[in-house]
Motif scaffolding. Structure first.
Motif, PDB file in Angstrom:
ATOM      1  N   ASP A   1       0.829  -1.217   0.000  1.00 58.50           N
ATOM      2  CA  ASP A   1       0.000   0.000   0.000  1.00 58.50           C
ATOM      3  C   ASP A   1       0.859   1.261   0.000  1.00 58.50           C
ATOM      4  N   ASN A   2       1.885   1.256   0.868  1.00 59.14           N
ATOM      5  CA  ASN A   2       2.806   2.410   0.927  1.00 59.14           C
ATOM      6  C   ASN A   2       3.495   2.620  -0.414  1.00 59.14           C
ATOM      7  N   ALA A   3       3.988   1.478  -1.021  1.00 57.29           N
ATOM      8  CA  ALA A   3       4.687   1.576  -2.302  1.00 57.29           C
ATOM      9  C   ALA A   3       3.774   2.226  -3.346  1.00 57.29           C
ATOM     10  N   ILE A   4       2.487   1.858  -3.318  1.00 55.48           N
ATOM     11  CA  ILE A   4       1.539   2.446  -4.277  1.00 55.48           C
ATOM     12  C   ILE A   4       1.336   3.932  -3.977  1.00 55.48           C
ATOM     13  N   LYS A   5       1.117   4.211  -2.651  1.00 56.57           N
ATOM     14  CA  LYS A   5       0.815   5.590  -2.237  1.00 56.57           C
ATOM     15  C   LYS A   5       1.937   6.559  -2.578  1.00 56.57           C
ATOM     16  N   PHE A   6       3.192   6.086  -2.383  1.00 55.83           N
ATOM     17  CA  PHE A   6       4.318   7.006  -2.532  1.00 55.83           C
ATOM     18  C   PHE A   6       5.062   6.821  -3.853  1.00 55.83           C
ATOM     19  N   SER A   7       4.374   6.246  -4.867  1.00 55.60           N
ATOM     20  CA  SER A   7       5.035   6.000  -6.158  1.00 55.60           C
ATOM     21  C   SER A   7       5.150   7.247  -7.017  1.00 55.60           C
TER      22      SER A   7
ATOM     23  N   LYS B   1       9.937  -2.897  -3.585  1.00 55.80           N
ATOM     24  CA  LYS B   1      10.731  -1.784  -4.121  1.00 55.80           C
ATOM     25  C   LYS B   1       9.850  -0.935  -5.029  1.00 55.80           C
ATOM     26  N   ASP B   2       9.883   0.400  -4.748  1.00 57.88           N
ATOM     27  CA  ASP B   2       9.132   1.291  -5.647  1.00 57.88           C
ATOM     28  C   ASP B   2      10.079   2.311  -6.240  1.00 57.88           C
ATOM     29  N   TYR B   3       9.609   3.079  -7.239  1.00 59.20           N
ATOM     30  CA  TYR B   3      10.469   4.063  -7.907  1.00 59.20           C
ATOM     31  C   TYR B   3       9.828   5.458  -7.753  1.00 59.20           C
TER      32      TYR B   3
ATOM     33  N   GLY C   1      10.592   8.551  -2.622  1.00 60.09           N
ATOM     34  CA  GLY C   1      11.737   8.279  -1.760  1.00 60.09           C
ATOM     35  C   GLY C   1      11.545   8.871  -0.353  1.00 60.09           C
ATOM     36  N   ILE C   2      12.521   8.560   0.538  1.00 55.88           N
ATOM     37  CA  ILE C   2      12.419   9.038   1.938  1.00 55.88           C
ATOM     38  C   ILE C   2      13.717   9.764   2.284  1.00 55.88           C
ATOM     39  N   SER C   3      13.592  10.970   2.834  1.00 55.89           N
ATOM     40  CA  SER C   3      14.806  11.734   3.184  1.00 55.89           C
ATOM     41  C   SER C   3      15.520  11.041   4.352  1.00 55.89           C
TER      42      SER C   3
ATOM     43  N   ARG D   1      12.948   8.099  11.582  1.00 53.90           N
ATOM     44  CA  ARG D   1      11.760   8.168  12.448  1.00 53.90           C
ATOM     45  C   ARG D   1      10.499   7.511  11.893  1.00 53.90           C
ATOM     46  N   ILE D   2      10.547   7.021  10.673  1.00 58.99           N
ATOM     47  CA  ILE D   2       9.273   6.549  10.091  1.00 58.99           C
ATOM     48  C   ILE D   2       8.651   5.358  10.816  1.00 58.99           C
ATOM     49  N   PHE D   3       9.436   4.668  11.691  1.00 59.39           N
ATOM     50  CA  PHE D   3       8.846   3.553  12.446  1.00 59.39           C
ATOM     51  C   PHE D   3       8.215   4.017  13.750  1.00 59.39           C
TER      52      PHE D   3
ATOM     53  N   ARG E   1       4.778  10.847  10.348  1.00 58.40           N
ATOM     54  CA  ARG E   1       4.569  10.892   8.899  1.00 58.40           C
ATOM     55  C   ARG E   1       5.647  11.778   8.287  1.00 58.40           C
ATOM     56  N   GLY E   2       6.148  11.376   7.153  1.00 60.30           N
ATOM     57  CA  GLY E   2       7.219  12.132   6.503  1.00 60.30           C
ATOM     58  C   GLY E   2       6.743  13.521   6.084  1.00 60.30           C
ATOM     59  N   ASP E   3       7.737  14.435   5.910  1.00 65.21           N
ATOM     60  CA  ASP E   3       7.397  15.818   5.528  1.00 65.21           C
ATOM     61  C   ASP E   3       6.795  15.878   4.128  1.00 65.21           C
ATOM     62  N   LYS E   4       7.456  15.121   3.223  1.00 58.84           N
ATOM     63  CA  LYS E   4       7.083  15.236   1.810  1.00 58.84           C
ATOM     64  C   LYS E   4       5.644  14.788   1.539  1.00 58.84           C
ATOM     65  N   PRO E   5       5.228  13.596   2.042  1.00 61.52           N
ATOM     66  CA  PRO E   5       3.845  13.167   1.806  1.00 61.52           C
ATOM     67  C   PRO E   5       2.845  14.203   2.313  1.00 61.52           C
ATOM     68  N   GLN E   6       3.166  14.826   3.464  1.00 64.88           N
ATOM     69  CA  GLN E   6       2.235  15.821   4.003  1.00 64.88           C
ATOM     70  C   GLN E   6       2.120  17.007   3.062  1.00 64.88           C
TER      71      GLN E   6
ATOM     72  N   LYS F   1      -2.598  11.040   1.827  1.00 67.64           N
ATOM     73  CA  LYS F   1      -3.253  10.707   3.088  1.00 67.64           C
ATOM     74  C   LYS F   1      -2.500   9.614   3.823  1.00 67.64           C
ATOM     75  N   GLY F   2      -2.674   9.560   5.136  1.00 69.89           N
ATOM     76  CA  GLY F   2      -2.008   8.534   5.925  1.00 69.89           C
ATOM     77  C   GLY F   2      -2.222   8.803   7.397  1.00 69.89           C
ATOM     78  N   SER F   3      -1.953   7.771   8.234  1.00 66.01           N
ATOM     79  CA  SER F   3      -2.169   7.954   9.670  1.00 66.01           C
ATOM     80  C   SER F   3      -0.878   7.822  10.473  1.00 66.01           C
ATOM     81  N   GLY F   4       0.206   7.353   9.867  1.00 65.53           N
ATOM     82  CA  GLY F   4       1.499   7.262  10.571  1.00 65.53           C
ATOM     83  C   GLY F   4       1.608   6.054  11.486  1.00 65.53           C
ATOM     84  N   ILE F   5       0.742   5.046  11.297  1.00 64.72           N
ATOM     85  CA  ILE F   5       0.882   3.865  12.163  1.00 64.72           C
ATOM     86  C   ILE F   5       1.206   2.599  11.366  1.00 64.72           C
ATOM     87  N   GLY F   6       1.133   2.673  10.017  1.00 66.35           N
ATOM     88  CA  GLY F   6       1.335   1.483   9.171  1.00 66.35           C
ATOM     89  C   GLY F   6       2.673   0.821   9.422  1.00 66.35           C
ATOM     90  N   LEU F   7       3.774   1.599   9.369  1.00 65.12           N
ATOM     91  CA  LEU F   7       5.112   1.012   9.531  1.00 65.12           C
ATOM     92  C   LEU F   7       5.361   0.584  10.974  1.00 65.12           C
ATOM     93  N   THR F   8       4.742   1.302  11.935  1.00 67.57           N
ATOM     94  CA  THR F   8       4.891   0.913  13.347  1.00 67.57           C
ATOM     95  C   THR F   8       4.330  -0.499  13.532  1.00 67.57           C
TER      96      THR F   8
HETATM   97  P1  ADP Z   1       1.371   6.423   6.563  1.00 64.99           P
HETATM   98  O1  ADP Z   1       1.715   5.707   5.289  1.00 64.99           O
HETATM   99  O2  ADP Z   1      -0.032   6.186   6.966  1.00 64.99           O
HETATM  100  O3  ADP Z   1       1.767   7.848   6.558  1.00 64.99           O
HETATM  101  P2  ADP Z   1       3.299   4.642   7.629  1.00 64.99           P
HETATM  102  O4  ADP Z   1       3.671   4.283   9.026  1.00 64.99           O
HETATM  103  O5  ADP Z   1       2.941   3.536   6.742  1.00 64.99           O
HETATM  104  O6  ADP Z   1       2.228   5.772   7.739  1.00 64.99           O
HETATM  105  O7  ADP Z   1       4.515   5.367   6.985  1.00 64.99           O
HETATM  106  C1  ADP Z   1       5.158   6.375   7.681  1.00 64.99           C
HETATM  107  C2  ADP Z   1       5.861   7.329   6.758  1.00 64.99           C
HETATM  108  O8  ADP Z   1       6.916   6.647   6.098  1.00 64.99           O
HETATM  109  C3  ADP Z   1       5.050   7.833   5.641  1.00 64.99           C
HETATM  110  O9  ADP Z   1       4.286   8.966   6.035  1.00 64.99           O
HETATM  111  C4  ADP Z   1       6.051   8.153   4.573  1.00 64.99           C
HETATM  112  O10 ADP Z   1       6.619   9.419   4.810  1.00 64.99           O
HETATM  113  C5  ADP Z   1       7.113   7.142   4.806  1.00 64.99           C
HETATM  114  N1  ADP Z   1       7.032   6.010   3.854  1.00 64.99           N
HETATM  115  C6  ADP Z   1       6.650   4.756   4.147  1.00 64.99           C
HETATM  116  N2  ADP Z   1       6.773   3.976   3.037  1.00 64.99           N
HETATM  117  C7  ADP Z   1       7.245   4.768   2.035  1.00 64.99           C
HETATM  118  C8  ADP Z   1       7.574   4.562   0.673  1.00 64.99           C
HETATM  119  N3  ADP Z   1       7.451   3.381   0.106  1.00 64.99           N
HETATM  120  N4  ADP Z   1       8.046   5.599  -0.065  1.00 64.99           N
HETATM  121  C9  ADP Z   1       8.184   6.815   0.501  1.00 64.99           C
HETATM  122  N5  ADP Z   1       7.865   7.071   1.819  1.00 64.99           N
HETATM  123  C10 ADP Z   1       7.416   6.056   2.555  1.00 64.99           C
END
Ligand code: ADP
Length: 677
Positions: free
Chosen positions: A576-582, A604-606, A609-611, A617-619, A624-629, A634-641
């Protein structure tokens, strides 16, 4: 997620702070205070003892020095006038058996007739000068008279005759209106006859001085008069020859008449003359009529060592000690010592000897409380007073120790323990402060993240719900015409409700994990089959969005012991993340392989990316990362945790490799050890 009431948290912080900082601080502070007070009391006692010892030592030294001083005065068997006088000796005299007195040395302004060494003569003109006087006063031939006197000045060998001629000449110059010449003669007389008397009674220097000032006044020579009046008043104050009180009074009165202008220096000189004159009168009384000088009943002489009698003199004019002793049974010797002068010079020496490091402040006051001597480093209020021994004037020695400041007390040797305690208290306070600041920061950051989380989750839930609602409405009102479209609607609704239930699963799981309620149901899981099934179920959705998911499974991975639903959630979240941040890219590589003793799952997505900063801190929960915001993803910041917790529950690890704008690779490694089949 465990609910935390802010009030209870605050109460907890206050309780911790009170227990960890305030209570130990109060206890330690009280102990240190008690210690310092005890220490202070001890030091005060010690200080009192030291001051007493110092006063004793001071008085002993004064006593010995005084005896030495008197011995020095008496050691000359002849008591000759030539002896060098001490500045503190006011009068030193001997009285022989016949009652006549002789002055050895003195500091008197003038002397009574019986003590003058030179017999005053009857004033009278030398017979040789009579002719000049006739020319001057009877015939009024001034020029001739002057020539006559000058002839005598050149001829005579008699000093008295010469002085009379000089005085007469100067007088004539004045009469002949030649004051400059007269003045020159008077200056010459001052020069040549210093300390000498005219007719055995008139001090020549003062007489000439008075005449010069008269000329200054008449000729309005103000500057010269100004200098002269100072000089001649000083001469009157420090006489260079002995003369009678009458002479003194005559000059004093004449000077007073001539010097009328107000001037502080002149005023002070006149004042000194008045005091000195009162002193001189008192001393003359001691010399001539001691019974009168010591008329007071208490004024008896006190016998001290070696038959020496001493008596302190405390009159308004004088603070002195009168000492008297008998020499060879026929002469009586008397000595009046200026006690303030004597004590001042003596104290200076004694104090440096007794108190070399100047830790004690010393003052000496006379019986009227007037300060005689003081050596004070820092003004203290608590002076201890010690009266002078009996044979000395009734003065007081005041002592006080320089008290060290509070900080200085702390750093004194022996106070190490208190310093330690204070440092400990300070340390506690600093630690407590740091603890409070840290807790508050954590609290604030968490609160901010939580409120962000709530708004993010609400948004995420809202969009699938809106879609489902909209489609349900369309179907309900029969607005969808073809069967084909209807089935597309049903499939989209199913997908959205699956997405919704996945979101809710995520939230529920997160809440269970946060307070350790999450239970795993471990069974044998075929990862390959599970992943294929998952990809298959989302194929439709991905195809619609144009995504191309490339799945590779190079090795045949074995079954693992794991929680099926949890692992499915890992796949779901990561893909889901790979799709969202592609971003604009539409390719995603998914690999499942076996390396040594572990299963490696890689997504792996193209995309964006993540700074480097975000990677750290993404775990973290809610992060939530700066760039997606910024991009409004959209996102809740708990997926990777959740993913990390599940992977760790399976004994595995998770790692990121990512470069901004180039894409990210998330790798999950799960060990096979116990689970290998
Ligand atoms: P959410 O996706 O709901 O924001 P996650 O815990 O899944 O929360 O991810 C936390 C943050 O990690 C994301 O907000 C994003 O900044 C970064 N991230 C996770 N996966 C990717 C990815 N594949 N590409 C770029 N950023 C990612």
């Amino acid at each position: 997620m465990k609910p935390v009431k802010p009030g209870s948290r605050r109460r907890k912080i206050i309780l911790y702070y009170t227990l960890a900082v305030v209570l130990p601080g109060i206890v330690l502070g009280y102990l240190a205070y008690r210690g310092i007070r005890n220490d202070q009391a001890l030091r005060e006692k010690e200080s009192l003892r030291r001051l007493e010892m110092n006063s004793q030592a001071f008085f002993n030294e004064i006593d010995t020095s005084f005896v030495q001083f008197i011995n020095k005065q008496t050691d000359d068997p002849m008591l000759s006038i030539a002896r060098k006088s001490d500045p503190s000796v006011l009068v030193f005299f001997v009285k022989d058996s016949s009652g006549s007195k002789k002055l050895i040395t003195h500091q008197l302004l003038y002397l009574p007739a019986e003590l003058l060494t030179i017999e005053p003569e009857q004033p009278g003109l030398f017979s040789s000068l009579k002719e000049g006087s006739r020319l001057e006063f009877v015939e009024r031939k001034y020029a001739e008279a002057l020539r006559f006197y000058q002839g005598i000045i050149l001829r005579t060998v008699n000093q008295e005759e010469k002085i009379q001629a000089l005085v007469a000449s100067a007088g004539l110059y004045n009469k002949m209106n030649q004051p400059d010449k007269a003045k020159t003669l008077y200056y010459e007389m001052q020069e040549d006859y210093q300390g000498q008397l005219l007719n055995g009674q008139i001090p020549i220097e003062l007489m000439a001085g008075l005449e010069i000032m008269k000329i200054n006044l008449a000729s309005k020579e103000t500057i010269e008069l100004k200098n002269n009046r100072k000089q001649y008043l000083k001469l009157l104050l420090n006489p260079s020859c002995e003369y009678s009180p009458d002479q003194f009074n005559m000059f004093y009165q004449s000077f007073k008449e001539i010097i009328t202008e107000n001037d502080p220096v002149i005023d002070s000189l006149f004042q000194q003359l008045d005091t000195q004159s009162a002193r001189t009168d008192y001393l003359i009384r001691i010399l001539t009529e001691p019974e009168l000088a010591f008329s007071n009943v208490n004024d008896h002489l006190i016998e001290s060592k070696n038959e020496i009698y001493s008596k302190s003199v405390n009159s308004s004019e004088l603070a002195a000690v009168f000492i008297s002793w008998n020499k060879n049974n026929d002469t009586q010797t008397g000595l009046v010592i200026d006690f303030p002068v004597y004590l001042k010079s003596l104290s200076e020496k004694l104090i440096n000897k007794l108190n070399p490091d100047s830790s004690i402040n010393i003052k000496i006051e006379d019986d009227d409380g007037k300060l005689i001597f003081s050596k004070v480093l820092k003004e203290e209020t608590s002076y201890l007073s010690f009266p002078f021994p009996e044979n000395l004037p009734k003065w007081e020695l005041l002592l006080s120790e320089n008290k060290p400041g509070f900080i200085a007390t702390l750093f004194r040797t022996g106070s190490g323990i208190y310093l330690f305690v204070f440092i400990l208290i300070a340390l506690f306070m600093i630690l407590g402060f740091a603890f409070i600041m840290y807790t508050l920061n954590v609290e604030l950051r968490l609160n901010k993240l939580k409120s962000e989380f709530i708004s993010n989750v609400s948004h995420e839930l809202k969009s699938p719900l809106t879609t489902i609602r909209m489609m349900t409405e369309m179907l309900y009102h029969n607005r969808v015409e073809t069967e084909e479209r209807k089935s597309a609607y049903y499939s989209a609704m199913l997908e959205e409700s699956e997405h919704l239930s996945h979101l809710i699963d995520n939230i529920l799981d997160f809440s269970r994990m946060d307070d350790d309620r999450k239970k795993y149901d471990f069974t044998d899981v075929n990862l390959d089959e599970l992943l294929l099934k998952f990809l298959e179920s989302s194929r439709e959705r991905l195809k619609e969005q144009g995504f191309n998911i490339r799945y590779e499974n190079p090795d045949k991975v074995p079954l693992i012991r794991g929680d099926r639903d949890a692992i499915l959630q890992v796949f779901h979240n990561l893909i889901d993340n790979a799709i969202k941040f592609s971003g604009t890219s539409r390719v995603i590589d998914v690999t499942l392989s076996r390396r040594d003793n572990e299963i490696v799952f890689c997504v792996k997505d193209y995309g964006i990316g993540i700074s480097a900063k975000d990677q750290k801190r993404i775990f973290d929960r809610f992060y939530r990362g700066d760039k997606p915001q910024k991009l409004g993803i959209k996102g809740s910041g708990i997926g990777l945790t959740i993913v990390k917790q599940i992977v760790e529950a399976h004994g595995g690890t998770i790692a990121i490799e990512s470069e901004v704008d180039k894409g990210s690779r998330i790798t999950v490694r799960i060990p096979l050890d116990g689970t290998l089949h």
